[in-house]
Design a protein around this motif. Structure first.
Motif, PDB file in Angstrom:
ATOM      1  N   GLY A 195     -65.789  -9.801  47.292  1.00  0.00           N
ATOM      2  CA  GLY A 195     -66.611 -10.609  46.542  1.00  0.00           C
ATOM      3  C   GLY A 195     -67.256 -11.915  47.438  1.00  0.00           C
ATOM      4  N   GLU A 196     -67.341 -12.892  46.692  1.00  0.00           N
ATOM      5  CA  GLU A 196     -67.997 -14.352  47.339  1.00  0.00           C
ATOM      6  C   GLU A 196     -66.953 -14.926  48.300  1.00  0.00           C
ATOM      7  OE1 GLU A 196     -69.683 -17.094  44.707  1.00  0.00           O
ATOM      8  OE2 GLU A 196     -70.786 -15.401  43.328  1.00  0.00           O
ATOM      9  N   LEU A 197     -67.406 -15.501  49.648  1.00  0.00           N
ATOM     10  CA  LEU A 197     -66.672 -16.089  50.353  1.00  0.00           C
ATOM     11  C   LEU A 197     -66.246 -17.392  49.879  1.00  0.00           C
ATOM     12  CD1 LEU A 197     -68.057 -15.270  53.887  1.00  0.00           C
ATOM     13  CD2 LEU A 197     -66.270 -13.827  52.584  1.00  0.00           C
ATOM     14  N   THR A 283     -58.792 -14.324  59.130  1.00  0.00           N
ATOM     15  CA  THR A 283     -58.493 -14.112  57.803  1.00  0.00           C
ATOM     16  C   THR A 283     -59.746 -14.700  56.945  1.00  0.00           C
ATOM     17  OG1 THR A 283     -56.154 -14.311  58.282  1.00  0.00           O
ATOM     18  CG2 THR A 283     -56.850 -14.347  55.878  1.00  0.00           C
ATOM     19  N   VAL A 284     -60.231 -13.693  56.124  1.00  0.00           N
ATOM     20  CA  VAL A 284     -61.509 -13.999  55.206  1.00  0.00           C
ATOM     21  C   VAL A 284     -61.013 -13.810  53.918  1.00  0.00           C
ATOM     22  CG1 VAL A 284     -63.894 -13.618  54.809  1.00  0.00           C
ATOM     23  CG2 VAL A 284     -62.801 -13.007  57.144  1.00  0.00           C
ATOM     24  N   LEU A 285     -61.150 -14.790  52.982  1.00  0.00           N
ATOM     25  CA  LEU A 285     -60.820 -14.992  51.631  1.00  0.00           C
ATOM     26  C   LEU A 285     -61.890 -14.813  50.875  1.00  0.00           C
ATOM     27  CD1 LEU A 285     -57.784 -17.574  51.625  1.00  0.00           C
ATOM     28  CD2 LEU A 285     -57.663 -14.868  52.009  1.00  0.00           C
ATOM     29  N   GLY A 286     -61.881 -14.017  49.623  1.00  0.00           N
ATOM     30  CA  GLY A 286     -63.100 -14.014  49.042  1.00  0.00           C
ATOM     31  C   GLY A 286     -62.250 -14.083  47.456  1.00  0.00           C
ATOM     32  N   THR A 287     -63.355 -13.939  46.313  1.00  0.00           N
ATOM     33  CA  THR A 287     -63.088 -14.010  44.930  1.00  0.00           C
ATOM     34  C   THR A 287     -62.472 -12.686  44.471  1.00  0.00           C
ATOM     35  OG1 THR A 287     -65.327 -13.286  44.434  1.00  0.00           O
ATOM     36  CG2 THR A 287     -64.910 -15.661  44.545  1.00  0.00           C
ATOM     37  N   LYS A 288     -62.693 -11.747  45.278  1.00  0.00           N
ATOM     38  CA  LYS A 288     -62.169 -10.293  44.912  1.00  0.00           C
ATOM     39  C   LYS A 288     -61.165  -9.972  45.822  1.00  0.00           C
ATOM     40  CE  LYS A 288     -65.145  -7.304  43.848  1.00  0.00           C
ATOM     41  NZ  LYS A 288     -66.556  -6.553  43.699  1.00  0.00           N
ATOM     42  N   GLY A 289     -60.796 -10.442  46.910  1.00  0.00           N
ATOM     43  CA  GLY A 289     -60.074  -9.982  47.879  1.00  0.00           C
ATOM     44  C   GLY A 289     -60.029 -10.514  49.142  1.00  0.00           C
ATOM     45  N   ALA A 290     -59.258 -10.012  50.087  1.00  0.00           N
ATOM     46  CA  ALA A 290     -59.444 -10.604  51.455  1.00  0.00           C
ATOM     47  C   ALA A 290     -59.390  -9.532  52.404  1.00  0.00           C
ATOM     48  CB  ALA A 290     -58.212 -11.481  51.578  1.00  0.00           C
ATOM     49  N   LEU A 291     -59.833  -9.958  53.691  1.00  0.00           N
ATOM     50  CA  LEU A 291     -59.877  -9.171  55.000  1.00  0.00           C
ATOM     51  C   LEU A 291     -59.211 -10.003  56.073  1.00  0.00           C
ATOM     52  CD1 LEU A 291     -63.654  -7.946  54.639  1.00  0.00           C
ATOM     53  CD2 LEU A 291     -61.679  -6.362  54.892  1.00  0.00           C
ATOM     54  N   ASP A 301     -54.255   0.600  63.411  1.00  0.00           N
ATOM     55  CA  ASP A 301     -54.533   0.620  61.921  1.00  0.00           C
ATOM     56  C   ASP A 301     -54.171  -0.474  61.243  1.00  0.00           C
ATOM     57  OD1 ASP A 301     -51.779   0.993  61.627  1.00  0.00           O
ATOM     58  OD2 ASP A 301     -51.734   2.707  60.531  1.00  0.00           O
ATOM     59  N   ARG A 302     -53.445  -1.615  61.788  1.00  0.00           N
ATOM     60  CA  ARG A 302     -53.233  -2.750  61.221  1.00  0.00           C
ATOM     61  C   ARG A 302     -54.072  -3.876  61.838  1.00  0.00           C
ATOM     62  NH1 ARG A 302     -51.567  -2.153  56.742  1.00  0.00           N
ATOM     63  NH2 ARG A 302     -50.980  -4.338  56.462  1.00  0.00           N
ATOM     64  N   LYS A 303     -54.937  -3.777  62.563  1.00  0.00           N
ATOM     65  CA  LYS A 303     -55.987  -4.553  63.343  1.00  0.00           C
ATOM     66  C   LYS A 303     -56.968  -5.169  62.185  1.00  0.00           C
ATOM     67  CE  LYS A 303     -55.689  -3.357  67.903  1.00  0.00           C
ATOM     68  NZ  LYS A 303     -55.162  -4.484  68.895  1.00  0.00           N
ATOM     69  N   LEU A 304     -57.487  -4.217  61.459  1.00  0.00           N
ATOM     70  CA  LEU A 304     -58.498  -4.508  60.284  1.00  0.00           C
ATOM     71  C   LEU A 304     -57.802  -3.970  59.044  1.00  0.00           C
ATOM     72  CD1 LEU A 304     -61.009  -5.639  59.566  1.00  0.00           C
ATOM     73  CD2 LEU A 304     -61.998  -3.583  59.792  1.00  0.00           C
ATOM     74  N   VAL A 305     -57.556  -4.865  57.932  1.00  0.00           N
ATOM     75  CA  VAL A 305     -56.875  -4.722  56.673  1.00  0.00           C
ATOM     76  C   VAL A 305     -57.693  -5.140  55.714  1.00  0.00           C
ATOM     77  CG1 VAL A 305     -54.741  -4.658  55.469  1.00  0.00           C
ATOM     78  CG2 VAL A 305     -54.668  -4.279  57.875  1.00  0.00           C
ATOM     79  N   ILE A 306     -57.828  -4.465  54.622  1.00  0.00           N
ATOM     80  CA  ILE A 306     -58.546  -5.425  53.369  1.00  0.00           C
ATOM     81  C   ILE A 306     -57.448  -5.231  52.080  1.00  0.00           C
ATOM     82  CG2 ILE A 306     -59.198  -3.020  52.502  1.00  0.00           C
ATOM     83  CD1 ILE A 306     -61.687  -4.754  51.393  1.00  0.00           C
ATOM     84  N   TYR A 307     -57.482  -6.537  51.619  1.00  0.00           N
ATOM     85  CA  TYR A 307     -56.523  -6.480  50.295  1.00  0.00           C
ATOM     86  C   TYR A 307     -57.485  -6.618  49.176  1.00  0.00           C
ATOM     87  CZ  TYR A 307     -52.829  -7.657  54.088  1.00  0.00           C
ATOM     88  OH  TYR A 307     -52.152  -7.530  55.125  1.00  0.00           O
ATOM     89  N   ARG A 308     -57.399  -5.552  48.406  1.00  0.00           N
ATOM     90  CA  ARG A 308     -58.182  -5.882  47.241  1.00  0.00           C
ATOM     91  C   ARG A 308     -57.268  -6.336  46.054  1.00  0.00           C
ATOM     92  NH1 ARG A 308     -62.450  -2.477  48.537  1.00  0.00           N
ATOM     93  NH2 ARG A 308     -62.061  -0.958  49.813  1.00  0.00           N
ATOM     94  N   ASP A 309     -58.259  -7.336  45.246  1.00  0.00           N
ATOM     95  CA  ASP A 309     -57.524  -7.996  44.080  1.00  0.00           C
ATOM     96  C   ASP A 309     -56.116  -8.595  44.201  1.00  0.00           C
ATOM     97  OD1 ASP A 309     -59.854  -7.246  42.420  1.00  0.00           O
ATOM     98  OD2 ASP A 309     -59.369  -5.173  42.141  1.00  0.00           O
ATOM     99  N   TYR A 310     -56.095  -9.193  45.282  1.00  0.00           N
ATOM    100  CA  TYR A 310     -54.770  -9.747  45.445  1.00  0.00           C
ATOM    101  C   TYR A 310     -53.990 -10.902  44.803  1.00  0.00           C
ATOM    102  CZ  TYR A 310     -57.214 -13.354  48.021  1.00  0.00           C
ATOM    103  OH  TYR A 310     -57.699 -14.461  48.298  1.00  0.00           O
ATOM    104  N   VAL A 311     -55.338 -11.268  43.686  1.00  0.00           N
ATOM    105  CA  VAL A 311     -54.605 -12.481  42.937  1.00  0.00           C
ATOM    106  C   VAL A 311     -55.139 -11.681  41.396  1.00  0.00           C
ATOM    107  CG1 VAL A 311     -55.167 -14.568  41.648  1.00  0.00           C
ATOM    108  CG2 VAL A 311     -55.157 -14.458  44.419  1.00  0.00           C
ATOM    109  N   ASP A 312     -54.180 -11.690  40.559  1.00  0.00           N
ATOM    110  CA  ASP A 312     -54.380 -11.157  39.239  1.00  0.00           C
ATOM    111  C   ASP A 312     -54.484 -12.214  38.163  1.00  0.00           C
ATOM    112  OD1 ASP A 312     -54.157  -9.844  36.924  1.00  0.00           O
ATOM    113  OD2 ASP A 312     -52.059  -9.217  36.746  1.00  0.00           O
TER     114      ASP A 312
END
Length: 378
Positions: A195-197, A283-291, A301-312
């Motif tokens: 989403g948006e940063l 850590t990059v936080l957006g409106t739809k997830g985080a990287l 495989d933990r060097k780059l991780v995406i967290y999708r929809d981490y806020v409900d």
């Protein structure tokens, strides 16, 4: 440190015969030493020739400065078949390393700007970057300069003008712009995957790398500022900074920098060389997830991780959704090799660099602003 002016630095040309006699196990006429040297050079040059075939026309590079980081540059440039000569006052101490790479080492600075050199890589102390880069450009050589491009903004801008006038590549060593994990992260952000940063946090904690010639901000923050500005696409409106002095009362060992951009994006940078542990984490936080890009993670495989929809936000109120995140695949390429491949391609006129003056000068300007904010608040 390289000091400007021949009378000041008092360099003298190194005699290759002298080096052979003193560092290959005896007099130059001894067959065993010569055989070993020829075999070593044959192996290295054969490997280099194969690499040149893969990378295009050979570019003969002079490396100025072969300290802690300069050795890494030398290693990769030699592997790419591009390193022609190392220029460093510490000839005796560095001769074994130069022999290992199969390249010449001299103390005469003029060797870096000779006709047999196509491009110059500068890894000298930061105070010497500007005048060495100027001399290289005035000699008609494309230049790679380790960060920062210069200490003074005016010097950096003058170098940019000179490079443009001469039609020469001027590239700065903002290494993480070439890290395949960060490149992948930028693509995901641009594609709207989170989403948006809204906020960026960058930690660069390096225990043991305490310096006396520069503070922790200038030594460490250029990489973080480069990444943040690359993601933001603009310079911040507001900059504040808190310096922390622990070891030396006159040189801060840690900095906390806060940035605020037009549109509401914010960022925080924490750099320290006195942390008891090592951490390089963006850590990059957006409106739809985080990287999260954690270069110091033990597992690839933990060097780059995406967290999708981490806020409900579907319920009565927002609720944090805990998860392990999804590992993101990224190309397996050494960042330094990717960076130097880009420079060599740019020197051949085949490719544009991502970290030219237009990228490096805003980073330098932000360093200046953060440094001024820290001094104003200390």
């Amino acid at each position: 440190m390289f000091i400007q002016g021949r009378a000041a630095h008092n360099f003298s040309a190194a005699d290759p015969t002298f080096l052979l006699q003193n560092h290959l196990g005896g007099a130059a006429g001894k067959e065993t030493a010569n055989d070993q040297a020829r075999l070593r050079d044959f192996i290295i040059k054969s490997c280099s020739a194969n690499m040149v075939e893969q990378t295009g026309k050979s570019v003969r590079v002079a490396l100025i400065g072969c300290g802690r980081w300069g050795r890494n540059l030398a290693r990769v440039l030699a592997r790419l078949g591009a390193l022609e000569v190392i220029v460093d006052p510490a000839v005796v101490a560095l001769t074994p390393y130069a022999e290992e790479l199969g390249v010449r080492i001299v103390s005469d600075l003029d060797a870096a700007f000779a006709d047999g050199i196509d491009a110059v890589v500068i890894a000298a102390p930061a105070v010497d970057h500007a005048w060495l880069a100027r001399r290289a450009l005035e000699s008609g050589k494309p230049v790679f300069v380790e960060k920062p491009l210069a200490l003074e903004l005016e010097d950096a801008e003058a170098l940019a003008v000179l490079a443009k006038e001469r039609g020469l590549t001027l590239m700065v060593g903002h290494l993480l712009q070439y890290h395949p994990a960060f490149v992948t992260l930028k693509k995901l952000v641009a594609a709207g995957e989170i989403g948006e940063l809204r906020h960026i946090t960058s930690h660069r904690l390096n225990p043991g790398a305490i310096r006396t010639e520069e503070n922790a901000l200038w030594s460490m923050a250029p990489h973080d500022f480069s990444m943040i500005l690359g993601l933001a696409g603009a310079e911040p409106d507001q900059v504040s900074a808190l310096p922390v002095r622990v070891v030396n009362p006159s040189i801060p060992d840690q900095y906390f920098v806060q940035l605020r951009f037009t549109g509401g994006l914010t960022a925080q940078v924490n750099v320290s060389w006195i942390s008891p542990y090592k951490e390089h984490k963006l850590t990059v936080l957006g409106t739809k997830g985080a990287l999260v890009f954690e270069d110091t993670a033990s597992e690839r495989d933990r060097k780059l991780v995406i967290y999708r929809d981490y806020v409900d936000v579907t319920g009565a109120g927002p609720r944090f959704v805990k998860s392990e995140g999804e590992p993101v695949a990224w190309p397996a390429e050494e960042p330094l090799e990717a960076e130097l491949r880009t420079f060599l391609a740019a020197a051949r006129g085949e490719e544009e660099t991502r970290t030219g003056p237009e990228e490096a000068i805003p980073v330098l300007r932000l360093l200046r602003r953060a440094d001024a904010a820290a001094m104003g608040g200390s």
